[in-house]
Scaffold this active site. Structure first.
Site, PDB file in Angstrom:
ATOM      1  N   CYS A  63      41.308  19.974 -30.602  1.00  0.00           N
ATOM      2  CA  CYS A  63      42.318  20.901 -30.102  1.00  0.00           C
ATOM      3  C   CYS A  63      43.697  20.690 -30.708  1.00  0.00           C
ATOM      4  O   CYS A  63      44.614  21.466 -30.411  1.00  0.00           O
ATOM      5  CB  CYS A  63      42.408  20.799 -28.586  1.00  0.00           C
ATOM      6  SG  CYS A  63      40.853  21.185 -27.756  1.00  0.00           S
ATOM      7  N   CYS A  86      46.352  17.269 -25.749  1.00  0.00           N
ATOM      8  CA  CYS A  86      45.180  16.396 -25.778  1.00  0.00           C
ATOM      9  C   CYS A  86      44.149  17.015 -26.707  1.00  0.00           C
ATOM     10  O   CYS A  86      44.261  18.174 -27.099  1.00  0.00           O
ATOM     11  CB  CYS A  86      44.584  16.244 -24.380  1.00  0.00           C
ATOM     12  SG  CYS A  86      43.998  17.817 -23.680  1.00  0.00           S
TER      13      CYS A  86
END
Length: 473
Positions: free
Chosen positions: A137, A457
């Site tokens: 991500c 994250c």
């Protein structure tokens, strides 16, 4: 670790009626809906002997729920549209761009270097190098910082970075047994050899390997990790739903107020022009409460309503050395300053990247949490973002898991994701980082701040944080 955290952190202070207060503060005193004010004067983070790297502009095509208007396209189509949107908005000559870097997670086999295919499709010269990076991500974060490094090292003056994801169409493979048989069959020379191989094929060979957003090392989905993380930090279902409602409500208001300036229209071939994100859907606590747990059943707290949805989208950002930008007549939006990457346990701490990255980037930049005017954190799950905020505000967690003497503290909510986040705007895995950075720049200008902190994250137990400094107005 779950049981340890549960017992140790259960009594940490969590405000009652948390989200109600958050919504009240957001709408009554958040500055993003007021007239822009002059930024406070603080020290600049420029360093002697280090080139200043600036963001000239950043755009994204609308982020859409997978299976909607982008369903029949390919990833490079979305990336090409983002690149063309950037070119249109900036009028930067294609031949001025020295390098193109794109981030992606789920790679289309036919366009494994999607950066190159998108660049060619957008009309860039075949002499312009392009490569693709992947870091879950934070893939477009990695694309941007790769560009920052190339400029700082004097290798380039102008870099376009971006990210793309198309969750509407992901690779579905034959089973490994079938793949091995087919590859061997391709090398067989005689009819007898081919027939012998074919005779060994069994019905179970035809069972496909279906895609799953799961960790290779743990075989768990991120949703399972988010559920366990929420339980470990004592984050209730109610708090998660309230936070998700906050995200959607703020995103809807920002969209209606025209604050999402990074969105550029995209004429989808054979369909209408898409002009705005379609996942922003403020609901009600009652409706959200009816949804069943999505991962840990029947007692989990993570649901479809308090999770980021599968999203299609692409982004692009124009990065230059300050000297080059000024020489070309551009007024930069922001400086890209210090950044860090972190890694931690990919099971129990999979989604705690912001907790680990934030204090490190603040220390690297010589700032404190109170110096930050704008926070843009990636929202993978409401439980994940709330667990990070709680961990950041815990001396116990800092001392026992981070090797720190004290906590860094939690960002104040009136500075935190006040134009919505990934829960509402969407999360095309490889494209989100660019959205965070350009949103931080726009908020700094609108709200009169100087420093923004972007954090995210990533799967694999990794994370990223960067300081964005408003360019002098």
């Amino acid at each position: 670790m779950s049981s340890m955290l549960s017992s140790a952190l259960r009594n940490l202070p969590v405000p009652s009626a948390w989200a109600a207060g958050a919504l009240a503060r957001s709408f009554s005193c958040s500055p993003q809906f007021q007239t822009a004010v002059q930024p406070k004067t603080k020290k600049t983070l420029g360093k002697t002997g280090v080139k200043n790297v600036v963001v000239v502009e950043g755009v994204r095509i609308p982020f859409l729920q997978s299976g909607t208007s982008y369903a029949d396209l390919m990833p490079h189509d979305l990336a090409r549209a983002a690149l063309q949107g950037l070119l249109t908005r900036t009028s930067v000559p294609r031949d001025v761009v020295d390098y193109i870097v794109y981030g992606t997670v789920i790679q289309e086999v036919k366009t494994s270097n999607v950066a190159r295919e998108a660049a060619l499709g957008a009309g860039f010269s075949d002499k312009t190098p392009a490569h693709t990076v992947t870091m879950a991500c934070i893939s477009s974060n990695q694309a941007m910082t790769t560009g920052v490094g190339m400029i700082a090292a004097g290798q380039c003056d102008v870099v376009v970075a971006g990210g793309v994801e198309l969750m509407s169409d992901v690779p579905i493979r034959h089973s490994r047994k079938m793949r091995k048989t087919m590859l061997t069959l391709n090398r067989a020379k005689t009819l007898g050899q081919k027939l012998s191989l074919i005779s060994k094929i069994r019905p179970d060979y035809f069972a496909p390997e279906l895609p799953a957003v799961a960790e290779f090392s743990t075989s768990e989905t991120m949703g399972h990790s988010a559920d366990r993380l929420a339980a470990a930090f004592g984050i209730s279902r109610l708090e998660q739903d309230e936070y998700a409602l906050r995200s959607h409500t703020l995103a809807k208001r920002a969209q209606d107020e025209g604050l999402l300036q990074d969105v550029v229209p995209f004429k989808v071939p054979g369909k209408d022009t898409v002009t705005k994100d379609n996942g922003i859907r403020p609901s009600s606590m009652e409706q959200m409460g009816k949804l069943k747990p999505a991962f840990v059943k029947p007692h989990g707290t993570v649901t479809a309503a308090n999770s980021s949805f599968l999203t299609d989208g692409a982004s692009a950002i124009l990065i230059m050395s300050e000297e080059k930008a000024l020489a070309m007549g551009y007024k930069p939006k922001a400086y890209l300053r210090d950044f860090v990457y972190v890694s931690q346990d990919p099971k129990d701490q999979l989604l705690l990247g912001p907790t680990y990255a934030t204090p490190k980037v603040l220390e690297k930049a010589g700032l404190s949490l109170s110096d930050i005017d704008v926070f843009e954190f990636h929202e993978a799950f409401a439980g994940q973002i709330l667990a990070n905020l709680k961990a950041m505000d815990s001396d116990w967690f800092a001392q026992n898991y981070m090797g720190r003497k004290s906590k860094v503290g939690a960002p104040p909510l009136d500075k935190f994701n006040t134009w919505g986040g990934s829960l509402s705007l969407g999360h095309p895995f490889g494209a989100t980082g660019c959205r965070l950075v350009i949103t931080a720049a726009h908020r700094l200008k609108k709200e009169g701040g100087q420093y923004g902190l972007v954090a995210a994250c990533a799967a694999g137990g990794q994370g990223h944080a960067m300081i964005v400094e408003l360019y002098p107005q």
